[in-house]
Scaffold this active site. Structure first.
Site, PDB file in Angstrom:
ATOM      1  N   ASN A 206     -52.233  -1.393  85.020  1.00 12.20           N
ATOM      2  CA  ASN A 206     -51.188  -2.406  85.190  1.00 12.20           C
ATOM      3  C   ASN A 206     -49.847  -1.810  84.795  1.00 12.20           C
ATOM      4  O   ASN A 206     -49.779  -0.925  83.935  1.00 12.20           O
ATOM      5  CB  ASN A 206     -51.476  -3.624  84.310  1.00 12.20           C
ATOM      6  CG  ASN A 206     -50.453  -4.731  84.508  1.00 12.20           C
ATOM      7  OD1 ASN A 206     -50.045  -5.022  85.636  1.00 12.20           O
ATOM      8  ND2 ASN A 206     -50.013  -5.350  83.427  1.00 12.20           N
TER       9      ASN A 206
ATOM     10  N   HIS B 165     -46.094  -2.922  83.321  1.00 10.69           N
ATOM     11  CA  HIS B 165     -45.458  -4.049  82.635  1.00 10.69           C
ATOM     12  C   HIS B 165     -44.026  -3.657  82.258  1.00 10.69           C
ATOM     13  O   HIS B 165     -43.795  -2.579  81.699  1.00 10.69           O
ATOM     14  CB  HIS B 165     -46.259  -4.425  81.377  1.00 10.69           C
ATOM     15  CG  HIS B 165     -45.664  -5.608  80.673  1.00 10.69           C
ATOM     16  ND1 HIS B 165     -45.843  -6.904  81.123  1.00 10.69           N
ATOM     17  CD2 HIS B 165     -44.862  -5.685  79.595  1.00 10.69           C
ATOM     18  CE1 HIS B 165     -45.178  -7.728  80.324  1.00 10.69           C
ATOM     19  NE2 HIS B 165     -44.577  -7.010  79.394  1.00 10.69           N
TER      20      HIS B 165
ATOM     21  N   SER C  42     -44.006   0.173  80.823  1.00 16.35           N
ATOM     22  CA  SER C  42     -45.273   0.751  80.348  1.00 16.35           C
ATOM     23  C   SER C  42     -46.326   0.656  81.436  1.00 16.35           C
ATOM     24  O   SER C  42     -46.382  -0.330  82.170  1.00 16.35           O
ATOM     25  CB  SER C  42     -45.804  -0.028  79.130  1.00 16.35           C
ATOM     26  OG  SER C  42     -44.847  -0.089  78.103  1.00 16.35           O
TER      27      SER C  42
ATOM     28  N   ASP D 131     -51.751  -7.783  78.606  1.00 16.48           N
ATOM     29  CA  ASP D 131     -50.734  -6.746  78.394  1.00 16.48           C
ATOM     30  C   ASP D 131     -51.043  -5.922  77.132  1.00 16.48           C
ATOM     31  O   ASP D 131     -50.127  -5.343  76.530  1.00 16.48           O
ATOM     32  CB  ASP D 131     -49.314  -7.337  78.280  1.00 16.48           C
ATOM     33  CG  ASP D 131     -48.883  -8.065  79.555  1.00 16.48           C
ATOM     34  OD1 ASP D 131     -49.324  -7.666  80.647  1.00 16.48           O
ATOM     35  OD2 ASP D 131     -48.111  -9.039  79.442  1.00 16.48           O
TER      36      ASP D 131
HETATM   37  C1  GAR Z   1     -42.382  -5.174  88.418  1.00 17.23           C
HETATM   38  O1  GAR Z   1     -41.145  -5.042  87.808  1.00 17.23           O
HETATM   39  C2  GAR Z   1     -43.496  -5.161  87.384  1.00 17.23           C
HETATM   40  O2  GAR Z   1     -43.184  -4.429  86.242  1.00 17.23           O
HETATM   41  C3  GAR Z   1     -43.605  -6.623  87.061  1.00 17.23           C
HETATM   42  O3  GAR Z   1     -43.421  -7.290  88.284  1.00 17.23           O
HETATM   43  C4  GAR Z   1     -42.529  -6.536  89.083  1.00 17.23           C
HETATM   44  C5  GAR Z   1     -43.103  -6.450  90.485  1.00 17.23           C
HETATM   45  O4  GAR Z   1     -42.179  -5.891  91.369  1.00 17.23           O
HETATM   46  N1  GAR Z   1     -44.882  -6.913  86.482  1.00 17.23           N
HETATM   47  C6  GAR Z   1     -45.076  -7.818  85.533  1.00 17.23           C
HETATM   48  O5  GAR Z   1     -44.189  -8.498  85.089  1.00 17.23           O
HETATM   49  C7  GAR Z   1     -46.512  -7.938  85.067  1.00 17.23           C
HETATM   50  N2  GAR Z   1     -46.598  -8.752  83.902  1.00 17.23           N
HETATM   51  P1  GAR Z   1     -42.621  -5.377  92.788  1.00 17.23           P
HETATM   52  O6  GAR Z   1     -43.395  -6.511  93.468  1.00 17.23           O
HETATM   53  O7  GAR Z   1     -41.318  -5.122  93.493  1.00 17.23           O
HETATM   54  O8  GAR Z   1     -43.441  -4.139  92.598  1.00 17.23           O
END
Ligand code: GAR
Length: 220
Positions: free
Chosen positions: A114, A116, A143, A152
């Site tokens: 994952n 985060h 991370s 997480d």
């Molecule tokens: C990313 O920034 C990722 O880190 C976050 O969602 C976004 C997805 O962007 N993830 C979380 O918050 C997980 N808890 P994307 O759809 O453009 O890849």
């Protein structure tokens, strides 16, 4: 006659939104020496742009809409069945915004990563950029971790730092964090496919040795 080359490890990506991390992985996988093969992209939201990105790259897609299921267990059961059909070596959560049940996580232990948007263990959960600004932190980041039952909370493999600027807004900070995400995720997926990282009972093994701290990209 030459023997066929060994098949590459297969990767299934789960996303919920725009899919910029998926795109970074698709782009990286176009390198001739990329050691993995993205075989499918799954999404819990019909119409998410991640599905379009996958289709444009000729990658199979599926949608398991969480709104069609009465409970988290039923949704996870349907998702698990679909993942099993593809039988991937690695599941990459790339902006997959669903909390997964313990049974689901256990079923794919050591095979699920994952990303985060914080320097874990700081700021688990949502709205990380806003919370970092409210706290007045000078350094933020991203991370990548193995997924375990704790939200997480699985062992962190790698992090990249992002310096917080005085005039940052949640959006400007998110943009710079995402730039780092797009560099870091392909690197870590590559390590996994090369067999360099493994989830052990008490942390991460990197090249067979316990990782005492997450690998770090320097501050941007
Ligand atoms: C990313 O920034 C990722 O880190 C976050 O969602 C976004 C997805 O962007 N993830 C979380 O918050 C997980 N808890 P994307 O759809 O453009 O890849």
């Amino acid at each position: 006659m030459k023997a066929d080359p060994a098949p590459l490890p297969t990767i299934l990506v789960l996303a919920s939104g725009s899919g910029t991390n998926l795109q970074a992985l698709i782009d990286a996988s176009r390198d001739r020496d990329f050691p993995g093969d993205i075989v499918a992209v799954g999404c819990n939201k019909p119409g998410a742009f991640a599905l379009e990105r996958a289709a444009q790259a000729n990658i199979k897609t599926f949608v398991i809409n969480h709104k069609d299921y009465g409970s988290r267990e039923e949704f996870d059961g349907a998702l698990m069945a679909e993942i099993r059909r593809h039988n991937p070596d690695l599941i990459v959560l790339a902006g997959f915004m669903r909390i997964l049940t313990e049974d689901f996580v256990r079923a794919f232990r050591g095979k699920m990563l994952n990303i985060h948007p914080s320097l874990l263990p700081a700021y688990t959960g949502l709205n990380t950029h806003q919370r970092v600004l409210e706290a007045g932190d000078k350094v933020h980041g991203v991370s990548i971790h193995f997924v375990t039952e704790e939200l997480d909370g699985g062992p962190v493999i790698a992090q990249a730092e992002v310096a917080v600027q005085e005039n940052d807004t949640p959006d400007s900070l998110a943009e710079r964090v995402q730039q780092q995400e797009h560099v870091l995720y392909p690197i870590v997926v590559r390590w996994f496919c090369e067999g360099r990282i493994q989830l052990a009972s008490d942390g991460v093994l990197f090249d067979g040795a316990p990782l005492s701290q997450p690998m770090r990209l320097p501050a941007s």
